[in-house]
Design a protein around this motif. Structure first.
Motif, PDB file in Angstrom:
ATOM      1  N   GLN A   1     -16.189 121.335   3.203  1.00 17.53           N
ATOM      2  CA  GLN A   1     -16.191 120.266   2.201  1.00 17.53           C
ATOM      3  C   GLN A   1     -16.119 120.844   0.790  1.00 17.53           C
ATOM      4  O   GLN A   1     -16.983 120.587  -0.061  1.00 17.53           O
TER       5      GLN A   1
ATOM      6  N   LEU B   1     -13.558 120.442  -1.428  1.00 19.15           N
ATOM      7  CA  LEU B   1     -12.683 119.734  -2.364  1.00 19.15           C
ATOM      8  C   LEU B   1     -13.565 119.126  -3.452  1.00 19.15           C
ATOM      9  O   LEU B   1     -14.311 118.168  -3.197  1.00 19.15           O
TER      10      LEU B   1
ATOM     11  N   THR C   1     -15.028 115.176  -4.142  1.00 17.51           N
ATOM     12  CA  THR C   1     -14.453 114.320  -3.098  1.00 17.51           C
ATOM     13  C   THR C   1     -15.540 113.762  -2.196  1.00 17.51           C
ATOM     14  O   THR C   1     -16.422 114.505  -1.744  1.00 17.51           O
ATOM     15  N   ASN C   2     -15.477 112.466  -1.944  1.00 12.61           N
ATOM     16  CA  ASN C   2     -16.387 111.813  -1.007  1.00 12.61           C
ATOM     17  C   ASN C   2     -15.793 111.933   0.396  1.00 12.61           C
ATOM     18  O   ASN C   2     -14.823 111.251   0.728  1.00 12.61           O
ATOM     19  N   PHE C   3     -16.369 112.804   1.210  1.00 17.58           N
ATOM     20  CA  PHE C   3     -15.811 113.062   2.532  1.00 17.58           C
ATOM     21  C   PHE C   3     -16.103 111.952   3.534  1.00 17.58           C
ATOM     22  O   PHE C   3     -15.692 112.038   4.686  1.00 17.58           O
TER      23      PHE C   3
ATOM     24  N   LEU D   1      -9.732 108.980   0.169  1.00 14.80           N
ATOM     25  CA  LEU D   1     -10.014 109.910  -0.927  1.00 14.80           C
ATOM     26  C   LEU D   1      -9.844 111.362  -0.482  1.00 14.80           C
ATOM     27  O   LEU D   1      -9.391 112.211  -1.256  1.00 14.80           O
ATOM     28  N   VAL D   2     -10.200 111.643   0.766  1.00 17.03           N
ATOM     29  CA  VAL D   2     -10.037 113.009   1.286  1.00 17.03           C
ATOM     30  C   VAL D   2      -8.564 113.393   1.308  1.00 17.03           C
ATOM     31  O   VAL D   2      -8.183 114.489   0.856  1.00 17.03           O
TER      32      VAL D   2
ATOM     33  N   THR E   1      -6.101 112.063  -0.434  1.00 23.25           N
ATOM     34  CA  THR E   1      -5.598 112.139  -1.811  1.00 23.25           C
ATOM     35  C   THR E   1      -5.982 113.468  -2.450  1.00 23.25           C
ATOM     36  O   THR E   1      -5.169 114.119  -3.118  1.00 23.25           O
ATOM     37  N   ALA E   2      -7.228 113.907  -2.229  1.00 18.89           N
ATOM     38  CA  ALA E   2      -7.686 115.186  -2.782  1.00 18.89           C
ATOM     39  C   ALA E   2      -6.924 116.354  -2.157  1.00 18.89           C
ATOM     40  O   ALA E   2      -6.564 117.323  -2.837  1.00 18.89           O
TER      41      ALA E   2
ATOM     42  N   LYS F   1      -0.916 108.632  -3.189  1.00 19.79           N
ATOM     43  CA  LYS F   1      -2.306 108.206  -3.013  1.00 19.79           C
ATOM     44  C   LYS F   1      -2.447 107.607  -1.610  1.00 19.79           C
ATOM     45  O   LYS F   1      -1.502 107.044  -1.057  1.00 19.79           O
TER      46      LYS F   1
END
Length: 391
Positions: free
Chosen positions: A220, A222, A225-227, A232-233, A235-236, A310
């Protein structure tokens, strides 16, 4: 120079040929019969052979056939020599495998020129053999490295899970080794993460990128980033892949990968997921014959294809007796024995048929059924299949 073997029963002819060849730098070895000549070939390893047609016992044609039939000797330049020359002699000599045919009344200058030409041909064959052997060694080394890389990738994959959630997997790397990788693990006591990715291309480069991404997701790392949010994962990951961060500095600029990433809230029975150009996850819910099949995927291009892409999170309510299947496209994009290409819908039908079998672990049965469709047993691409029993 490499030795020249003269196979001639006439002592005067042998003496004459030797006297002609030695001043030109040739090492000359003599044999008086075909049998003796064949014995000397293996020990002397001549580059050229001058062999009389009419030998006692084993004649020149038979000697030529024997030598040319042996792969270890076939590159020796073989010249048949006869007292008389005719078109029929030429045809028989060439049909027996001889590289050239000469009459004993040939001029010294022509004989020397033919021997030099034969030596050039021999050296070319030797160089070709050397290159072939070198290529073979390189291929063997590459296959060894591929096998070691395959075992390394396999060692990083998750073990079967028998917890509140039951998880099984099948991983069959292709002969070229592709970029498949997957994982599943608890983020905490309530949230369970799972994903499968497929990096473009084959070879060590693709495998290295897939393992790197797996390590990033496991650790984790990134930033910000909210895993717990799959969209969002992804996109990151796309932003990191497009900006060539330190952990992706070795990845080729045209490399990309597909991925399906999900997080399951166990207590609320809610599955959150996002995908980037990857085949859909298949969820089979309920008891047969009233079971339901859902295909879960979200719009989105592969990671690394467009820098500004995205990805959104979608939600799926998990019913009782629900099992999720994740897989790479290598398991269904296979050529069948009749030449036609299998497809996703047919693979989903296969899952449907085998899901409610009496076997506790039916993944091997599914993979074996896919293999049976193919002309051979090797997959052209990595083949990954996960079965996760959520409820």
């Amino acid at each position: 120079m490499p030795p020249v073997l003269i196979i001639e029963d006439d002592r005067l002819v042998r003496k004459l040929l030797k006297k002609l060849l030695q001043p030109q730098g040739f090492e000359v070895v003599e044999a008086t019969t075909g049998a003796e000549g064949l014995t000397l070939v293996s020990s002397v390893r001549p580059a050229l052979i001058l062999c009389d047609w009419s030998l006692p016992g084993i004649d020149g044609l038979s000697v030529c056939r024997t030598i040319k039939a042996n792969p270890d000797w076939s590159d020796v330049y073989f010249i048949l020599v006869a007292a008389y020359s005719s078109p029929e002699h030429h045809v028989k000599a060439l049909d027996s495998g001889a590289d050239d045919f000469l009459c004993k009344r040939i001029k010294i200058e022509e004989l020397s020129a033919r021997l030099r030409a034969g030596l050039r041909v021999y050296r070319a064959f030797q160089e070709q053999r050397r290159l072939a052997q070198e290529l073979k060694l390189q291929q063997e080394q590459l296959e060894t490295e591929m096998a070691e890389a395959s075992e390394y990738v396999r060692s990083l994959l998750p073990a079967p899970m028998n917890d509140r959630i039951v998880a099984r997997s099948q991983f069959l790397p292709s002969r070229q080794l592709g970029g498949d990788c997957f994982d599943y693990h608890w983020l905490d006591s309530e949230f369970f993460a799972m994903y499968l990715l497929d990096v473009s291309g084959h070879g060590l480069g693709a495998a290295l990128v897939s393992v790197t991404i797996q390590n990033v997701l496991r650790a984790q790392i990134l930033p910000g980033t909210n895993f717990y949010q799959p969209g969002l994962v992804l996109t990151a990951l796309n932003e990191a892949f497009s900006s060539e961060t330190d952990w992706l500095s070795e990845a080729p600029s045209d490399r990309y990968f597909t991925i399906w990433y999900g997080v399951y809230n166990y207590s609320k029975q809610l599955l959150m997921y996002a995908s980037a150009g990857h085949p859909p996850a298949i969820v089979v819910s309920g008891h047969s014959p009233n079971h339901q099949i859902d295909q879960l995927r979200t719009p989105g291009t592969p990671i690394g294809m467009f820098a500004d892409s995205k990805y959104k999170t979608q939600f799926f309510k998990v019913e009782q007796e629900s099992t999720l299947y994740l897989f790479s496209d290598g398991i269904y994009e296979v050529q069948q024995s009749d030449g036609t290409i299998w497809n996703l819908d047919q693979f989903v039908d296969l899952i449907d048929r085998h899901h409610h079998s009496e076997q506790l672990d039916n993944l091997e049965t599914i993979v074996r059924a896919v293999k049976d469709l193919k002309c051979d047993r090797d997959f052209d691409d990595d083949c990954s299949l996960l079965q996760i029993k959520l409820r």
